[in-house]
Design a protein around this motif. Structure first.
Motif, PDB file in Angstrom:
ATOM      1  N   GLY A  60     -19.080   5.238 -13.176  1.00 22.51           N
ATOM      2  CA  GLY A  60     -18.194   6.134 -13.908  1.00 22.51           C
ATOM      3  C   GLY A  60     -17.797   7.376 -13.146  1.00 22.51           C
ATOM      4  O   GLY A  60     -17.274   8.329 -13.731  1.00 22.51           O
ATOM      5  N   ARG A  61     -18.022   7.381 -11.823  1.00 23.07           N
ATOM      6  CA  ARG A  61     -17.667   8.539 -10.999  1.00 23.07           C
ATOM      7  C   ARG A  61     -16.286   8.344 -10.384  1.00 23.07           C
ATOM      8  O   ARG A  61     -15.946   7.267  -9.901  1.00 23.07           O
ATOM      9  N   LEU A  62     -15.506   9.405 -10.389  1.00 21.07           N
ATOM     10  CA  LEU A  62     -14.147   9.344  -9.834  1.00 21.07           C
ATOM     11  C   LEU A  62     -14.211   9.394  -8.312  1.00 21.07           C
ATOM     12  O   LEU A  62     -14.876  10.259  -7.752  1.00 21.07           O
ATOM     13  N   PHE A  63     -13.509   8.455  -7.660  1.00 20.41           N
ATOM     14  CA  PHE A  63     -13.432   8.535  -6.193  1.00 20.41           C
ATOM     15  C   PHE A  63     -11.994   8.500  -5.685  1.00 20.41           C
ATOM     16  O   PHE A  63     -11.756   8.670  -4.491  1.00 20.41           O
ATOM     17  N   GLU A  64     -11.046   8.323  -6.583  1.00 16.42           N
ATOM     18  CA  GLU A  64      -9.613   8.449  -6.238  1.00 16.42           C
ATOM     19  C   GLU A  64      -8.926   9.141  -7.398  1.00 16.42           C
ATOM     20  O   GLU A  64      -8.964   8.665  -8.532  1.00 16.42           O
ATOM     21  N   CYS A  65      -8.293  10.292  -7.124  1.00 17.17           N
ATOM     22  CA  CYS A  65      -7.566  11.035  -8.166  1.00 17.17           C
ATOM     23  C   CYS A  65      -6.259  11.539  -7.565  1.00 17.17           C
ATOM     24  O   CYS A  65      -6.267  12.113  -6.470  1.00 17.17           O
ATOM     25  N   ASN A  66      -5.183  11.369  -8.294  1.00  7.45           N
ATOM     26  CA  ASN A  66      -3.903  11.819  -7.751  1.00  7.45           C
ATOM     27  C   ASN A  66      -3.649  13.294  -8.087  1.00  7.45           C
ATOM     28  O   ASN A  66      -4.355  13.899  -8.912  1.00  7.45           O
ATOM     29  N   PRO A  67      -2.663  13.914  -7.442  1.00  7.76           N
ATOM     30  CA  PRO A  67      -2.381  15.327  -7.684  1.00  7.76           C
ATOM     31  C   PRO A  67      -2.075  15.648  -9.146  1.00  7.76           C
ATOM     32  O   PRO A  67      -2.454  16.721  -9.638  1.00  7.76           O
ATOM     33  N   ALA A  68      -1.394  14.751  -9.858  1.00  4.36           N
ATOM     34  CA  ALA A  68      -1.027  15.029 -11.249  1.00  4.36           C
ATOM     35  C   ALA A  68      -2.257  15.214 -12.130  1.00  4.36           C
ATOM     36  O   ALA A  68      -2.269  16.084 -13.009  1.00  4.36           O
ATOM     37  N   GLY A  97      -1.465  11.390 -14.647  1.00  2.00           N
ATOM     38  CA  GLY A  97      -2.701  11.314 -13.879  1.00  2.00           C
ATOM     39  C   GLY A  97      -3.137   9.879 -13.638  1.00  2.00           C
ATOM     40  O   GLY A  97      -3.057   9.035 -14.520  1.00  2.00           O
ATOM     41  N   ILE A  98      -3.612   9.614 -12.412  1.00  2.00           N
ATOM     42  CA  ILE A  98      -4.157   8.307 -12.048  1.00  2.00           C
ATOM     43  C   ILE A  98      -5.505   8.533 -11.392  1.00  2.00           C
ATOM     44  O   ILE A  98      -5.634   9.394 -10.508  1.00  2.00           O
ATOM     45  N   GLU A 140       0.827  -1.205   0.000  1.00  2.00           N
ATOM     46  CA  GLU A 140       0.000   0.000   0.000  1.00  2.00           C
ATOM     47  C   GLU A 140       0.862   1.255   0.000  1.00  2.00           C
ATOM     48  O   GLU A 140       0.523   2.251  -0.657  1.00  2.00           O
ATOM     49  N   LEU A 141       1.974   1.210   0.734  1.00  2.00           N
ATOM     50  CA  LEU A 141       2.876   2.358   0.769  1.00  2.00           C
ATOM     51  C   LEU A 141       3.499   2.593  -0.595  1.00  2.00           C
ATOM     52  O   LEU A 141       3.596   3.749  -1.053  1.00  2.00           O
ATOM     53  N   ARG A 142       3.920   1.493  -1.262  1.00  2.00           N
ATOM     54  CA  ARG A 142       4.491   1.642  -2.608  1.00  2.00           C
ATOM     55  C   ARG A 142       3.456   2.235  -3.562  1.00  2.00           C
ATOM     56  O   ARG A 142       3.765   3.136  -4.347  1.00  2.00           O
ATOM     57  N   PHE A 143       2.238   1.717  -3.508  1.00  2.00           N
ATOM     58  CA  PHE A 143       1.193   2.226  -4.390  1.00  2.00           C
ATOM     59  C   PHE A 143       0.900   3.688  -4.092  1.00  2.00           C
ATOM     60  O   PHE A 143       0.767   4.510  -5.004  1.00  2.00           O
ATOM     61  N   ARG A 144       0.808   4.026  -2.785  1.00  2.00           N
ATOM     62  CA  ARG A 144       0.491   5.419  -2.414  1.00  2.00           C
ATOM     63  C   ARG A 144       1.598   6.351  -2.862  1.00  2.00           C
ATOM     64  O   ARG A 144       1.334   7.478  -3.314  1.00  2.00           O
ATOM     65  N   THR A 145       2.850   5.911  -2.762  1.00  2.00           N
ATOM     66  CA  THR A 145       3.977   6.740  -3.209  1.00  2.00           C
ATOM     67  C   THR A 145       3.897   6.991  -4.707  1.00  2.00           C
ATOM     68  O   THR A 145       4.057   8.121  -5.181  1.00  2.00           O
ATOM     69  N   ILE A 146       3.655   5.906  -5.465  1.00  2.00           N
ATOM     70  CA  ILE A 146       3.518   6.047  -6.920  1.00  2.00           C
ATOM     71  C   ILE A 146       2.329   6.941  -7.244  1.00  2.00           C
ATOM     72  O   ILE A 146       2.412   7.833  -8.103  1.00  2.00           O
TER      73      ILE A 146
END
Length: 361
Positions: free
Chosen positions: A230-238, A222-223, A209-215
């Motif tokens: 079709g609704r976004l519930f996890e979006c990374n800063p990029a 964008g991830i 989980e730490l590796r995934f969270r870091t990535i």
């Protein structure tokens, strides 16, 4: 006899002489009955004593009451022994360790599983203080826990022990006071379950989980994860940066809402194929609308995932290819200029054609 037989027949207790006879007759009779036909080879005697004969003799000598009480006592004792044997088998064959200690914390008893869990032979840990098998950094905490037993406290906790080879075994411990006949705590009894494999799996999950969270947090692309609607519930800063949104603003939105109007029909067709047929949407070049209304060139790939609770999720990866689009446009522009210049050069090198009926001035 002093009348013990009569007293016994009347329900009395009998005298000392009767008790002496009882001590002789019952073992003899019991032994003869077990022989089932009376081949008493130890004495070289051939005799048969049936249960009826034995009971008749006992009653004649001791009386009904004494004989019945002794038989009932023997039956209760045998039942108690059978029950104790069942408990012993349960404890010895259990997959959990059983560990009892005295008031000083020394090992009194371990079942088969407990020394096996610690990598020792039973004789190697007999009488050994339990604290010797605890890692140094937690010994004081363990000492305090053992002291709690003497205040009558039951407790469940996770802890570590040192195996003979120096490795650590993690255990779930359920501990209770060990009481004497007066109800005073004289030690501790514990049920110990090896949870090393579970702890290692949990640690590996945390590392994953730490590796995934870091990535996820540090990636330059964008991830996002979409739910089944079709609704976004996890979006990374990029992804927020690419689309010009503040952190958290994309949650609840959909990728479809970013599609350029000119590209919407193609996007919808690809999305339908992804949902209905499980076809991956791989590295498609398209354009997304940013929050300020400008268009940004992106390369999008999507794949369907299955969550632990069975829900269908979609993982989307979005790469900003603005530089690539600008480079492509520059190449196209350069190619157009080259074709124009080539055409002009060709025209300049080609002599003018005369037109019949027309003479130059």
């Amino acid at each position: 006899c002093c009348g013990g037989g009569v007293a016994g027949a009347a329900g009395g207790s009998g005298c000392g002489r009767c008790s002496g006879w009882l001590a002789v007759l019952l073992p003899l009779g019991a032994g003869a009955i077990v022989l089932n036909g009376g081949r008493a080879g130890a004495f070289g005697l051939d005799f048969a004593v049936s249960l009826g004969t034995f009971v008749a003799v006992a009653i004649a000598v001791l009386g009904v009451g004494s004989t019945a009480r002794y038989i009932r006592l023997s039956e209760a004792e045998r039942a108690g022994r059978r029950e104790a044997e069942v408990y012993r088998l349960i404890i010895e064959t259990a997959n959990e360790g059983v560990w009892t200690t005295d008031e000083a914390g020394r090992t009194l008893y371990m079942n088969r599983r407990m020394p096996e869990m610690l990598g020792y032979q039973l004789q190697e840990v007999a009488g050994r203080p339990a604290l010797d098998l605890a890692p140094t950094e937690i010994r004081e905490r363990q000492r305090s826990r053992m002291g709690d037993r003497f205040s009558g406290k039951n407790e469940g906790y996770e802890t570590a022990f040192i195996r003979k080879d120096g490795s650590i075994v993690w255990a779930q411990v359920g501990a209770a006071p060990r009481l004497n006949d007066q109800g005073r705590a004289v030690g501790s009894v514990a049920l110990v379950t090896d949870i090393t494999a579970r702890r290692e799996a949990e640690a590996e999950l945390r590392r994953s989980e730490l590796r995934f969270r870091t990535i996820f947090e540090e990636a330059g692309f964008g991830i996002a994860v979409e739910d089944s609607d079709g609704r976004l519930f996890e979006c990374n800063p990029a992804l927020h940066r690419i689309l010009g949104y503040e952190p958290g603003e994309l949650i609840g939105m959909s990728f479809a809402s970013f599609a350029s109007p000119d590209d919407r029909a193609e996007y919808d067709a690809q999305l339908t194929a992804l949902k209905t047929e499980g076809i991956e949407l791989g590295k498609v070049r398209t354009r997304y609308l940013r929050k300020d209304g400008t268009l940004v060139g992106v390369r999008v790939s999507k794949t369907v995932l299955a969550s632990a609770d069975g829900r269908s999720l979609t993982l989307g990866l979005v790469q900003d290819i603005s530089d690539e689009v600008r480079a492509d446009e520059a190449v196209r522009e350069s190619e157009q200029k080259s074709r124009f210049l080539s055409m002009i050069s060709h025209e300049l090198r080609t002599p003018p054609h005369s037109v019949p009926g027309f003479a130059p001035p």
